[in-house]
Write an enzyme that holds these catalytic residues in place. Sequence first.
Site, PDB file in Angstrom:
ATOM      1  N   GLY A   6     -42.559  92.246 -40.725  1.00  0.00           N
ATOM      2  CA  GLY A   6     -43.149  91.414 -41.780  1.00  0.00           C
ATOM      3  C   GLY A   6     -44.440  92.005 -42.303  1.00  0.00           C
ATOM      4  O   GLY A   6     -45.509  91.725 -41.782  1.00  0.00           O
ATOM      5  N   LEU A   7     -44.300  92.859 -43.327  1.00  0.00           N
ATOM      6  CA  LEU A   7     -45.482  93.562 -43.841  1.00  0.00           C
ATOM      7  C   LEU A   7     -46.081  92.876 -45.071  1.00  0.00           C
ATOM      8  O   LEU A   7     -46.277  93.492 -46.113  1.00  0.00           O
ATOM      9  CB  LEU A   7     -45.125  95.024 -44.159  1.00  0.00           C
ATOM     10  CG  LEU A   7     -44.801  95.889 -42.933  1.00  0.00           C
ATOM     11  CD1 LEU A   7     -44.317  97.256 -43.352  1.00  0.00           C
ATOM     12  CD2 LEU A   7     -46.022  96.000 -42.016  1.00  0.00           C
ATOM     13  N   ALA A   8     -46.366  91.578 -44.934  1.00  0.00           N
ATOM     14  CA  ALA A   8     -47.171  90.904 -45.963  1.00  0.00           C
ATOM     15  C   ALA A   8     -48.636  91.164 -45.595  1.00  0.00           C
ATOM     16  O   ALA A   8     -48.922  91.961 -44.703  1.00  0.00           O
ATOM     17  CB  ALA A   8     -46.844  89.418 -45.997  1.00  0.00           C
TER      18      ALA A   8
ATOM     19  N   VAL B 146     -43.448  86.495 -40.168  1.00  0.00           N
ATOM     20  CA  VAL B 146     -42.628  86.032 -41.300  1.00  0.00           C
ATOM     21  C   VAL B 146     -42.915  84.560 -41.556  1.00  0.00           C
ATOM     22  O   VAL B 146     -43.553  83.888 -40.749  1.00  0.00           O
ATOM     23  CB  VAL B 146     -41.118  86.268 -41.047  1.00  0.00           C
ATOM     24  CG1 VAL B 146     -40.823  87.758 -40.890  1.00  0.00           C
ATOM     25  CG2 VAL B 146     -40.623  85.492 -39.821  1.00  0.00           C
TER      26      VAL B 146
ATOM     27  N   ALA C 146     -42.994  80.697 -41.745  1.00  0.00           N
ATOM     28  CA  ALA C 146     -42.604  79.684 -40.759  1.00  0.00           C
ATOM     29  C   ALA C 146     -41.325  78.985 -41.212  1.00  0.00           C
ATOM     30  O   ALA C 146     -41.060  78.851 -42.404  1.00  0.00           O
ATOM     31  CB  ALA C 146     -43.728  78.665 -40.584  1.00  0.00           C
TER      32      ALA C 146
ATOM     33  N   SER D 156     -55.900  83.049 -36.565  1.00  0.00           N
ATOM     34  CA  SER D 156     -56.775  82.508 -37.608  1.00  0.00           C
ATOM     35  C   SER D 156     -57.820  83.533 -38.024  1.00  0.00           C
ATOM     36  O   SER D 156     -58.253  84.348 -37.224  1.00  0.00           O
ATOM     37  CB  SER D 156     -57.484  81.249 -37.115  1.00  0.00           C
ATOM     38  OG  SER D 156     -58.360  80.778 -38.134  1.00  0.00           O
ATOM     39  N   GLY D 157     -58.233  83.429 -39.271  1.00  0.00           N
ATOM     40  CA  GLY D 157     -59.267  84.319 -39.785  1.00  0.00           C
ATOM     41  C   GLY D 157     -58.878  84.928 -41.110  1.00  0.00           C
ATOM     42  O   GLY D 157     -59.642  85.671 -41.723  1.00  0.00           O
ATOM     43  N   GLY D 158     -57.643  84.593 -41.558  1.00  0.00           N
ATOM     44  CA  GLY D 158     -57.200  85.084 -42.861  1.00  0.00           C
ATOM     45  C   GLY D 158     -57.058  86.594 -42.878  1.00  0.00           C
ATOM     46  O   GLY D 158     -56.988  87.265 -41.843  1.00  0.00           O
TER      47      GLY D 158
ATOM     48  N   LYS E  93     -53.526  75.850 -32.570  1.00  0.00           N
ATOM     49  CA  LYS E  93     -53.766  76.411 -33.916  1.00  0.00           C
ATOM     50  C   LYS E  93     -53.626  75.325 -34.976  1.00  0.00           C
ATOM     51  O   LYS E  93     -54.389  75.267 -35.941  1.00  0.00           O
ATOM     52  CB  LYS E  93     -52.773  77.558 -34.181  1.00  0.00           C
ATOM     53  CG  LYS E  93     -52.792  78.110 -35.626  1.00  0.00           C
ATOM     54  CD  LYS E  93     -54.150  78.716 -35.987  1.00  0.00           C
ATOM     55  CE  LYS E  93     -54.137  79.596 -37.210  1.00  0.00           C
ATOM     56  NZ  LYS E  93     -53.786  79.039 -38.474  1.00  0.00           N
TER      57      LYS E  93
ATOM     58  N   HIS F  38     -56.707  73.288 -34.889  1.00  0.00           N
ATOM     59  CA  HIS F  38     -57.743  74.117 -35.536  1.00  0.00           C
ATOM     60  C   HIS F  38     -57.659  73.949 -37.051  1.00  0.00           C
ATOM     61  O   HIS F  38     -58.664  73.733 -37.727  1.00  0.00           O
ATOM     62  CB  HIS F  38     -57.528  75.587 -35.148  1.00  0.00           C
ATOM     63  CG  HIS F  38     -58.208  76.582 -36.049  1.00  0.00           C
ATOM     64  ND1 HIS F  38     -57.715  76.902 -37.304  1.00  0.00           N
ATOM     65  CD2 HIS F  38     -59.334  77.310 -35.900  1.00  0.00           C
ATOM     66  CE1 HIS F  38     -58.518  77.783 -37.875  1.00  0.00           C
ATOM     67  NE2 HIS F  38     -59.498  78.052 -37.041  1.00  0.00           N
ATOM     68  N   ASN F  39     -56.449  74.031 -37.610  1.00  0.00           N
ATOM     69  CA  ASN F  39     -56.289  73.909 -39.057  1.00  0.00           C
ATOM     70  C   ASN F  39     -56.640  72.507 -39.542  1.00  0.00           C
ATOM     71  O   ASN F  39     -57.214  72.344 -40.621  1.00  0.00           O
ATOM     72  CB  ASN F  39     -54.862  74.262 -39.473  1.00  0.00           C
ATOM     73  CG  ASN F  39     -54.605  75.758 -39.447  1.00  0.00           C
ATOM     74  OD1 ASN F  39     -55.241  76.485 -38.690  1.00  0.00           O
ATOM     75  ND2 ASN F  39     -53.692  76.236 -40.252  1.00  0.00           N
TER      76      ASN F  39
ATOM     77  N   GLU G  63     -60.263  72.334 -39.677  1.00  0.00           N
ATOM     78  CA  GLU G  63     -60.662  73.110 -40.864  1.00  0.00           C
ATOM     79  C   GLU G  63     -60.581  72.228 -42.120  1.00  0.00           C
ATOM     80  O   GLU G  63     -61.498  72.222 -42.948  1.00  0.00           O
ATOM     81  CB  GLU G  63     -59.712  74.306 -40.981  1.00  0.00           C
ATOM     82  CG  GLU G  63     -59.982  75.268 -42.106  1.00  0.00           C
ATOM     83  CD  GLU G  63     -58.874  76.317 -42.172  1.00  0.00           C
ATOM     84  OE1 GLU G  63     -58.271  76.469 -43.253  1.00  0.00           O
ATOM     85  OE2 GLU G  63     -58.593  76.985 -41.153  1.00  0.00           O
TER      86      GLU G  63
ATOM     87  N   ARG H 168     -56.993  65.527 -50.416  1.00  0.00           N
ATOM     88  CA  ARG H 168     -56.306  66.581 -51.166  1.00  0.00           C
ATOM     89  C   ARG H 168     -55.165  65.986 -51.995  1.00  0.00           C
ATOM     90  O   ARG H 168     -54.948  66.389 -53.140  1.00  0.00           O
ATOM     91  CB  ARG H 168     -55.761  67.658 -50.216  1.00  0.00           C
ATOM     92  CG  ARG H 168     -56.851  68.463 -49.541  1.00  0.00           C
ATOM     93  CD  ARG H 168     -56.293  69.724 -48.893  1.00  0.00           C
ATOM     94  NE  ARG H 168     -57.300  70.387 -48.057  1.00  0.00           N
ATOM     95  CZ  ARG H 168     -57.164  71.602 -47.559  1.00  0.00           C
ATOM     96  NH1 ARG H 168     -56.069  72.297 -47.801  1.00  0.00           N
ATOM     97  NH2 ARG H 168     -58.104  72.141 -46.817  1.00  0.00           N
TER      98      ARG H 168
END
Length: 483
Positions: free
Chosen positions: A10-12, A75, A77, A129-131, A184, A187-188, A191, A288
């Site tokens: 998965g090379l995004a 890839v 989710a 996490s950390g973008g 995680k 965590h989100n 955030e 949101r």
Amino acid sequence: MKKADIGLVGLAVMGENLVMNMESKGFTVAVYNRTTEKVKNFVEGRAAGKNIIGTYSIEELVENLEKPRKIMMMVKAGAAVDQLIDQLIPHLEAGDILIDGGNSHFPDTIRRTQYVESKGLLYIGTGVSGGEEGALKGPSMMPGGSPAAWPYVKPIFQAICAKVEDGSPCCDWVGENGAGHFVKMVHNGIEYGDMQLICEAYQLMRDGLGMSAEEMHQVFADWNKTELDSYLIEITRDILGYKDEKGETTVNYILDTAGQKGTGKWTGIAALDEGVPLTLIGEAVFARCLSAMKEERVVAAKVFPKEIPAFTGDKAAFIENIRKALYASKIISYAQGYTLMRTAAKTYNWNLNYGGIALMWRGGCIIRSVFLGKIKEAYDKDPNLVNLLMDDYFGETIKGLVPAWREVVAYAAKAGIPMPAFSSALSYFDGYTTASLPANLLQAQRDYFGAHTYERIDQPRGQFFHTNWTGHGGSTTANTYQA
């Protein structure tokens, strides 16, 4: 030819950056992507001359890996992960390790761990996490799954993750099956809460105090030198100071409709499932949703016009009150998030290290902040702490913040400025610190219309009573769901 230490599919953006990070720490990485053109472009471009092996089929990927093979899946989710697992399994041997580094929903990770282990393989679901920047320079990583897999991936994960001041890695084993992805997810959710709190402080200064972006830029710069020192305060400072080529403040031209990927919603649903009052994060998600109703809001604003009164008090003192209210609300958000993790740990038999989780979040991730060091200290001191508010440091701190917090929420309510996260945090604090809530009346109502029974203050807990409130009801009672 030397075989690779780890493979990545998965090379995004995140996948590519993680590969570059691993290679820079001395690991050889084999890469594969379903669209093989991406592999070619990557190995001939950004990865040229590096210890990165481009592969063009799953068979070739597997052939190029040292045993036990470690394959990280980056890839989308959902179904894509299940499909990839089924494509990989036939090519793997007992003891090989599959790693899902995407934002998978934790029940899926629980299911996949069981499935992959049933095939004689090991599985890890890790939050990352950390973008984009974090993936390249050092993310926060939260791995869970098959404990036997951890020693094999630990050297890689702890080499590539962020480090705090003393060199401690922002990555450690979280727990069995879905624990890593659950942490995680929380965590989100936190955030979402942190971002909403900052946005409410911004709106209060913009609409209540009539401040310019430039003035607010300075306020956030000052706040970042206090207990609020964090990545999100830092980027808010930068955003408010950013001007386009015409010299205009960019943020003033951005449409006020927020998007979301769903992890905040999952956190809220998990809290409802566990019966945990995660009110602040819930309000952040709903804020949101409300922002997305732009056209309706524009019409409603004309039907219900309001004029926010000009602020006449001491501006500097009130800005300091906003800072204190923001800090108090932030403490509540984390207290609620930690309560959710503690409750879920009992449900799923996870042995979570709460101080360790705070350390994992201290660097590399979106919610990284100085404040997390205090949470680590609190759980190091008392690993069984029931609520962050009951820690000496946080308890004393919040006592000192309450007057400013009430002042800010009351001002916003009178002025007609929405502050759902600030006010729900205060309501939670007031509810949590109230010995006698009106739920006695609520239980009486439930017993009246549905014979749901109630407990009595003059009798031992666990004994249930029913009153024939109308004189013509029977003595049959109903079962009840206890949150």
